[in-house]
Scaffold this motif. Sequence first.
Motif, PDB file in Angstrom:
ATOM      1  N   ILE A  11       0.836  -1.212   0.000  1.00  0.00           N
ATOM      2  CA  ILE A  11       0.000   0.000   0.000  1.00  0.00           C
ATOM      3  C   ILE A  11       0.868   1.258   0.000  1.00  0.00           C
ATOM      4  O   ILE A  11       0.620   2.219  -0.746  1.00  0.00           O
ATOM      5  N   THR A  12       1.918   1.251   0.846  1.00  0.00           N
ATOM      6  CA  THR A  12       2.824   2.405   0.919  1.00  0.00           C
ATOM      7  C   THR A  12       3.571   2.613  -0.393  1.00  0.00           C
ATOM      8  O   THR A  12       3.718   3.740  -0.876  1.00  0.00           O
ATOM      9  N   ALA A  13       4.042   1.526  -0.987  1.00  0.00           N
ATOM     10  CA  ALA A  13       4.765   1.608  -2.254  1.00  0.00           C
ATOM     11  C   ALA A  13       3.875   2.162  -3.352  1.00  0.00           C
ATOM     12  O   ALA A  13       4.313   2.985  -4.184  1.00  0.00           O
ATOM     13  N   ASN A  14       2.615   1.741  -3.382  1.00  0.00           N
ATOM     14  CA  ASN A  14       1.672   2.274  -4.373  1.00  0.00           C
ATOM     15  C   ASN A  14       1.437   3.764  -4.162  1.00  0.00           C
ATOM     16  O   ASN A  14       1.328   4.535  -5.129  1.00  0.00           O
ATOM     17  N   ALA A  15       1.357   4.178  -2.901  1.00  0.00           N
ATOM     18  CA  ALA A  15       1.162   5.600  -2.604  1.00  0.00           C
ATOM     19  C   ALA A  15       2.363   6.415  -3.063  1.00  0.00           C
ATOM     20  O   ALA A  15       2.218   7.532  -3.585  1.00  0.00           O
ATOM     21  N   ILE A  16       3.561   5.862  -2.870  1.00  0.00           N
ATOM     22  CA  ILE A  16       4.783   6.550  -3.307  1.00  0.00           C
ATOM     23  C   ILE A  16       4.799   6.710  -4.824  1.00  0.00           C
ATOM     24  O   ILE A  16       5.102   7.781  -5.358  1.00  0.00           O
ATOM     25  N   VAL A  17       4.471   5.642  -5.523  1.00  0.00           N
ATOM     26  CA  VAL A  17       4.454   5.694  -6.983  1.00  0.00           C
ATOM     27  C   VAL A  17       3.424   6.709  -7.477  1.00  0.00           C
ATOM     28  O   VAL A  17       3.681   7.507  -8.393  1.00  0.00           O
ATOM     29  N   ASP A  18       2.246   6.705  -6.866  1.00  0.00           N
ATOM     30  CA  ASP A  18       1.201   7.654  -7.267  1.00  0.00           C
ATOM     31  C   ASP A  18       1.610   9.098  -6.971  1.00  0.00           C
ATOM     32  O   ASP A  18       1.132  10.034  -7.627  1.00  0.00           O
ATOM     33  N   GLY A  19       2.461   9.293  -5.967  1.00  0.00           N
ATOM     34  CA  GLY A  19       2.920  10.628  -5.627  1.00  0.00           C
ATOM     35  C   GLY A  19       4.058  11.102  -6.512  1.00  0.00           C
ATOM     36  O   GLY A  19       4.414  12.283  -6.487  1.00  0.00           O
ATOM     37  N   ILE A  20       4.671  10.191  -7.245  1.00  0.00           N
ATOM     38  CA  ILE A  20       5.806  10.558  -8.106  1.00  0.00           C
ATOM     39  C   ILE A  20       5.382  10.704  -9.560  1.00  0.00           C
ATOM     40  O   ILE A  20       5.780  11.650 -10.252  1.00  0.00           O
ATOM     41  N   VAL A  21       4.559   9.769 -10.056  1.00  0.00           N
ATOM     42  CA  VAL A  21       4.194   9.784 -11.475  1.00  0.00           C
ATOM     43  C   VAL A  21       2.697   9.597 -11.662  1.00  0.00           C
ATOM     44  O   VAL A  21       2.012   9.066 -10.789  1.00  0.00           O
ATOM     45  N   ARG A  22       2.217  10.090 -12.806  1.00  0.00           N
ATOM     46  CA  ARG A  22       0.858   9.824 -13.231  1.00  0.00           C
ATOM     47  C   ARG A  22       0.944   9.049 -14.543  1.00  0.00           C
ATOM     48  O   ARG A  22       1.592   9.510 -15.487  1.00  0.00           O
ATOM     49  N   PHE A  23       0.359   7.848 -14.587  1.00  0.00           N
ATOM     50  CA  PHE A  23       0.482   6.964 -15.747  1.00  0.00           C
ATOM     51  C   PHE A  23      -0.546   7.309 -16.813  1.00  0.00           C
ATOM     52  O   PHE A  23      -1.707   7.593 -16.515  1.00  0.00           O
ATOM     53  N   HIS A  24      -0.088   7.248 -18.073  1.00  0.00           N
ATOM     54  CA  HIS A  24      -0.992   7.452 -19.209  1.00  0.00           C
ATOM     55  C   HIS A  24      -1.383   6.123 -19.845  1.00  0.00           C
ATOM     56  O   HIS A  24      -2.233   6.102 -20.735  1.00  0.00           O
ATOM     57  N   SER A  25      -0.736   5.067 -19.404  1.00  0.00           N
ATOM     58  CA  SER A  25      -0.978   3.730 -19.968  1.00  0.00           C
ATOM     59  C   SER A  25      -1.215   2.742 -18.832  1.00  0.00           C
ATOM     60  O   SER A  25      -0.422   2.676 -17.877  1.00  0.00           O
ATOM     61  N   THR A  26      -2.296   1.989 -18.944  1.00  0.00           N
ATOM     62  CA  THR A  26      -2.587   0.981 -17.910  1.00  0.00           C
ATOM     63  C   THR A  26      -1.544  -0.135 -17.901  1.00  0.00           C
ATOM     64  O   THR A  26      -1.270  -0.722 -16.851  1.00  0.00           O
ATOM     65  N   VAL A  27      -0.976  -0.421 -19.080  1.00  0.00           N
ATOM     66  CA  VAL A  27       0.068  -1.455 -19.159  1.00  0.00           C
ATOM     67  C   VAL A  27       1.283  -1.025 -18.373  1.00  0.00           C
ATOM     68  O   VAL A  27       1.874  -1.797 -17.602  1.00  0.00           O
ATOM     69  N   THR A  28       1.704   0.222 -18.566  1.00  0.00           N
ATOM     70  CA  THR A  28       2.868   0.745 -17.838  1.00  0.00           C
ATOM     71  C   THR A  28       2.590   0.765 -16.339  1.00  0.00           C
ATOM     72  O   THR A  28       3.454   0.392 -15.524  1.00  0.00           O
ATOM     73  N   GLU A  29       1.385   1.164 -15.967  1.00  0.00           N
ATOM     74  CA  GLU A  29       1.019   1.185 -14.545  1.00  0.00           C
ATOM     75  C   GLU A  29       1.049  -0.221 -13.953  1.00  0.00           C
ATOM     76  O   GLU A  29       1.522  -0.422 -12.829  1.00  0.00           O
ATOM     77  N   PHE A  30       0.555  -1.189 -14.721  1.00  0.00           N
ATOM     78  CA  PHE A  30       0.562  -2.579 -14.252  1.00  0.00           C
ATOM     79  C   PHE A  30       1.989  -3.082 -14.067  1.00  0.00           C
ATOM     80  O   PHE A  30       2.316  -3.710 -13.053  1.00  0.00           O
ATOM     81  N   VAL A  31       2.855  -2.803 -15.028  1.00  0.00           N
ATOM     82  CA  VAL A  31       4.245  -3.271 -14.968  1.00  0.00           C
ATOM     83  C   VAL A  31       4.956  -2.689 -13.766  1.00  0.00           C
ATOM     84  O   VAL A  31       5.648  -3.392 -13.017  1.00  0.00           O
ATOM     85  N   VAL A  32       4.787  -1.355 -13.545  1.00  0.00           N
ATOM     86  CA  VAL A  32       5.477  -0.698 -12.442  1.00  0.00           C
ATOM     87  C   VAL A  32       4.920  -1.128 -11.089  1.00  0.00           C
ATOM     88  O   VAL A  32       5.660  -1.519 -10.185  1.00  0.00           O
ATOM     89  N   LYS A  33       3.590  -1.073 -10.943  1.00  0.00           N
ATOM     90  CA  LYS A  33       2.982  -1.315  -9.637  1.00  0.00           C
ATOM     91  C   LYS A  33       2.928  -2.798  -9.250  1.00  0.00           C
ATOM     92  O   LYS A  33       3.032  -3.134  -8.078  1.00  0.00           O
ATOM     93  N   THR A  34       2.738  -3.636 -10.249  1.00  0.00           N
ATOM     94  CA  THR A  34       2.594  -5.070  -9.933  1.00  0.00           C
ATOM     95  C   THR A  34       3.911  -5.822 -10.081  1.00  0.00           C
ATOM     96  O   THR A  34       4.412  -6.419  -9.121  1.00  0.00           O
ATOM     97  N   VAL A  35       4.486  -5.785 -11.261  1.00  0.00           N
ATOM     98  CA  VAL A  35       5.684  -6.580 -11.525  1.00  0.00           C
ATOM     99  C   VAL A  35       6.896  -6.033 -10.777  1.00  0.00           C
ATOM    100  O   VAL A  35       7.567  -6.751 -10.025  1.00  0.00           O
ATOM    101  N   LEU A  36       7.184  -4.721 -10.947  1.00  0.00           N
ATOM    102  CA  LEU A  36       8.392  -4.142 -10.348  1.00  0.00           C
ATOM    103  C   LEU A  36       8.329  -4.139  -8.829  1.00  0.00           C
ATOM    104  O   LEU A  36       9.284  -4.543  -8.151  1.00  0.00           O
TER     105      LEU A  36
END
Length: 440
Positions: A90-115
């Motif tokens: 949850i914290t990691a997702n909050a950090i990512v959302d505070g740093i970047v805004r994704f324009h692609s759901t694929v990119t968001e999935f790769v960063v938030k889930t896989v990475l």
Amino acid sequence: MEDSFHWVTFLPFSTALIWEIVLLGVLLCLSAFVSGLEVAYFSLSPNDVSLLHKTDSRSAKTVLKLLGIEDYLLATILIANNLFNICAVITANAIVDGIVRFHSTVTEFVVKTVLLTFILLLFGEIMPKLVAKAHARKMAQLGALPLMMLQKLFRPFAWLLIRSSNSINKKVSLKRENISLDEISDAIEITSDQSVEEKRILTGIANFINTEVEEIMRPRVDMIAVDTDADFPTVCRTVTESGYSRIPVYQESLDHIKGILYVKDLLPHLEEGSDFSWQKLAREPYFVPEHKKINDLFTEFQNNKIHIAIVVDEYGSTLGLVSLEDILEEIIGEIADESDVDQSYYTQLGPDIYVFEGKTHVLDFLKVIGLDDQYLDEFKGDSETIAGVMMEAKRDFLKKGDTLQFHCLTLTVEALDGRRISKIRVHIDRKYHLHEPETP
């Protein structure tokens, strides 16, 4: 000021991100610590436990105390580990959302889930477990006091988890008990890392509770017994010639078994004359029904400290006898001792040609020639011997030279003892499926 790329837009840095990053670091450390403790505690060797018993420290005593409540220990570790991991995600997702805004759901999935999953597994699971496994005892002592505090904190949740898992285990155990003996035998058969002898013994154990006394007993016609009217020299001669240590004693006929004579009871009286009352030495006979399971009989032999029983039918007539040795041989195979003579019940004359004793049990016969136990079921009726199968199929007495066909088996009467079939020649047609012979 925002910097935009094709897939993401970088947001301006805020002071709240610093605290979120610090919190994520703390949660990853806690997750790594608990994951390491899981491996450390369940990797302790007997030597490590012995050293802990010899160590006079609070941490060592706490480790031993935790090992004494293993279920609660594991439940506490799992609860804490999952709690820290969820908070870290949850914290990691909050950090990512505070740093970047994704324009692609694929990119968001790769960063938030896989990475993020990769980072969590690497630093929160894999690396700490590798370190803990190499230093299990030290790690266990280091985390003993914090883990004891967590155990007390999460005890209500751990109790609920343990009760739930126990309930599931009971249901799974009941399902496991319903596995059929055929399935167990098949599993043994397809196991490739066992020798033929090991497979045979395991199969014997698997079939042990399903085997009845009549399948392994010595039939009435092969029983060696002494009449109560026999004089003492006759009894001694019968004992010597038979080689058995226990012999039934009957009155008038084998249907009236009066006792079992133990040879060891005769030894002190060998110098007695022909008028010696040896009958008083006979012990009480033990009777069992023909359809009794041999696993139950084995238990009765143990409890009553006896080695032999007389098998009777529903009318009380004697069908044969069964010994403890017969039961053991059903599992481990033939047991030979120095008093045994060659009692081979078959002779192999060629690759697919045998001569069997007519009294050979059907199951023993099929095992020797390599056919399934059920191969002759459609022909044998209530018969238990090869001779009985031939009589059942013919529905009449057979003469020497008579031949019957049973699928791939050609059975020929080789010799008779009165009306009893004593020898049977067996020829096996391994190409039976190419030209199916008529059944008798």
